[in-house]
Design a protein around this motif. Structure first.
Motif, PDB file in Angstrom:
ATOM      1  N   ASP A   1     -18.392  13.121  16.477  1.00 34.17           N
ATOM      2  CA  ASP A   1     -17.866  14.225  17.178  1.00 34.17           C
ATOM      3  C   ASP A   1     -19.000  15.227  17.519  1.00 34.17           C
ATOM      4  N   PHE A   2     -20.247  14.481  17.592  1.00 36.08           N
ATOM      5  CA  PHE A   2     -21.294  15.172  17.982  1.00 36.08           C
ATOM      6  C   PHE A   2     -22.284  14.296  18.707  1.00 36.08           C
ATOM      7  N   ILE A   3     -23.078  13.829  18.030  1.00 36.47           N
ATOM      8  CA  ILE A   3     -24.177  13.002  18.740  1.00 36.47           C
ATOM      9  C   ILE A   3     -24.768  11.714  17.936  1.00 36.47           C
ATOM     10  N   ILE A   4     -25.527  10.859  18.614  1.00 34.63           N
ATOM     11  CA  ILE A   4     -25.973   9.811  18.221  1.00 34.63           C
ATOM     12  C   ILE A   4     -27.668  10.234  18.454  1.00 34.63           C
ATOM     13  N   GLN A   5     -28.665   9.975  17.452  1.00 30.10           N
ATOM     14  CA  GLN A   5     -29.968  10.367  17.776  1.00 30.10           C
ATOM     15  C   GLN A   5     -30.799   9.021  17.535  1.00 30.10           C
ATOM     16  N   GLY A   6     -31.961   8.702  18.176  1.00 30.18           N
ATOM     17  CA  GLY A   6     -32.754   7.872  18.131  1.00 30.18           C
ATOM     18  C   GLY A   6     -34.105   7.919  18.399  1.00 30.18           C
ATOM     19  N   GLY A   7     -35.075   6.949  18.159  1.00 31.38           N
ATOM     20  CA  GLY A   7     -36.376   7.292  18.405  1.00 31.38           C
ATOM     21  C   GLY A   7     -37.229   7.352  17.021  1.00 31.38           C
ATOM     22  N   GLU A   8     -36.717   6.671  15.989  1.00 34.31           N
ATOM     23  CA  GLU A   8     -37.300   6.859  14.556  1.00 34.31           C
ATOM     24  C   GLU A   8     -37.042   5.552  13.873  1.00 34.31           C
ATOM     25  N   SER A   9     -37.939   5.288  12.910  1.00 31.78           N
ATOM     26  CA  SER A   9     -37.708   4.200  12.129  1.00 31.78           C
ATOM     27  C   SER A   9     -38.686   4.305  10.916  1.00 31.78           C
ATOM     28  N   GLU A  10     -38.564   3.494  10.010  1.00 34.17           N
ATOM     29  CA  GLU A  10     -39.468   3.380   8.716  1.00 34.17           C
ATOM     30  C   GLU A  10     -40.542   2.202   9.009  1.00 34.17           C
ATOM     31  N   ARG A  11     -40.629   1.706  10.090  1.00 35.13           N
ATOM     32  CA  ARG A  11     -41.505   0.646  10.380  1.00 35.13           C
ATOM     33  C   ARG A  11     -42.947   1.395  10.484  1.00 35.13           C
ATOM     34  N   LEU A  12     -43.766   0.601  10.198  1.00 30.74           N
ATOM     35  CA  LEU A  12     -45.100   1.234  10.300  1.00 30.74           C
ATOM     36  C   LEU A  12     -45.748   1.367  11.759  1.00 30.74           C
ATOM     37  N   ASP A  13     -44.906   0.292  12.758  1.00 26.42           N
ATOM     38  CA  ASP A  13     -45.303   0.271  14.025  1.00 26.42           C
ATOM     39  C   ASP A  13     -45.123   1.633  14.591  1.00 26.42           C
ATOM     40  N   THR A  14     -43.907   2.293  14.271  1.00 26.83           N
ATOM     41  CA  THR A  14     -43.254   3.450  14.802  1.00 26.83           C
ATOM     42  C   THR A  14     -44.538   4.570  14.565  1.00 26.83           C
ATOM     43  N   GLN A  15     -44.867   4.505  13.349  1.00 26.35           N
ATOM     44  CA  GLN A  15     -45.748   5.784  12.922  1.00 26.35           C
ATOM     45  C   GLN A  15     -47.036   5.561  13.714  1.00 26.35           C
ATOM     46  N   ARG A  16     -47.516   4.223  13.667  1.00 29.61           N
ATOM     47  CA  ARG A  16     -48.746   3.844  14.691  1.00 29.61           C
ATOM     48  C   ARG A  16     -48.695   4.653  16.008  1.00 29.61           C
ATOM     49  N   TYR A  17     -47.502   4.432  16.700  1.00 29.84           N
ATOM     50  CA  TYR A  17     -47.390   5.046  18.029  1.00 29.84           C
ATOM     51  C   TYR A  17     -47.301   6.337  17.967  1.00 29.84           C
ATOM     52  N   LYS A  18     -46.755   6.990  17.137  1.00 28.31           N
ATOM     53  CA  LYS A  18     -46.888   8.551  17.070  1.00 28.31           C
ATOM     54  C   LYS A  18     -48.283   9.125  16.793  1.00 28.31           C
TER      55      LYS A  18
ATOM     56  N   MET B   1     -44.508   1.560  27.108  1.00 29.17           N
ATOM     57  CA  MET B   1     -45.671   1.277  25.974  1.00 29.17           C
ATOM     58  C   MET B   1     -45.023   0.690  24.874  1.00 29.17           C
ATOM     59  N   GLY B   2     -43.531   0.554  24.739  1.00 31.33           N
ATOM     60  CA  GLY B   2     -42.757  -0.270  23.966  1.00 31.33           C
ATOM     61  C   GLY B   2     -42.484   0.623  22.671  1.00 31.33           C
TER      62      GLY B   2
END
Length: 158
Positions: free
Chosen positions: A44-61, A30-31
């Motif tokens: 020494d733990f993690i990298i975490q992804g799947g978020e941003s401050e972009r409006l497109d990101t919030q629209r998908y959610k 779905m992009g």
């Protein structure tokens, strides 16, 4: 394949976590992840992804109503180095349901085994460990968000 400005990370998704696998592939197709970045780096733990401050990101959610996924804990799926898992809310989540939109990769070479049985591991890195190290070592603010965003483009490779 996760493509970033710092290099690529190739992950293999597990067949024995079908809901997590299907959800991740759905959001890739779905992009959704193409609108996001690695927003949390903890050496020494993690990298975490799947978020941003972009409006497109919030629209998908909003479009997918921020759905949650029931846990698929497997005895043979541990938080080893390179494990890929979905994040989850810790408060008001007695069922330990995963958020579909945020994932993390274990960067610690000893693993993050305190998370076993807390988050569903649904894949693992098979190449690109040097990219993970580049991302985790970026300068970040007090909120662990890198000062220079690392956006991603993810594609499914059969």
């Amino acid at each position: 394949m996760i493509k970033t400005r710092l290099g690529n990370i190739k992950i293999q998704l597990y067949n024995d976590t079908p809901q997590h696998r299907a959800s991740f592939i759905f959001l890739v197709k779905m992009g959704y992840f193409d609108t996001t970045c690695f927003y949390r780096v903890v050496p020494d733990f993690i990298i975490q992804g799947g978020e941003s401050e972009r409006l497109d990101t919030q629209r998908y959610k909003a479009r997918y109503e921020r759905y949650k996924i029931s846990p698929e804990f497997r005895e043979n799926r541990k938080h080893k180095y390179g494990a890929v898992a979905l994040a989850r809310d810790w408060k008001d989540n007695p069922g330990k349901k995963s958020t579909a939109f945020e994932f993390y990769i274990v960067q610690n070479r000893k693993g993050a085994h305190h998370l076993d049985g807390e988050h569903t591991v649904f894949g693992e890195v098979i190449s690109g460990f040097e990219t993970i190290d580049k991302i985790v070592n970026l300068e970040a603010g007090n909120d662990e968000w890198p000062l220079n965003d690392v956006f991603m483009k993810i594609e499914v490779i059969n």
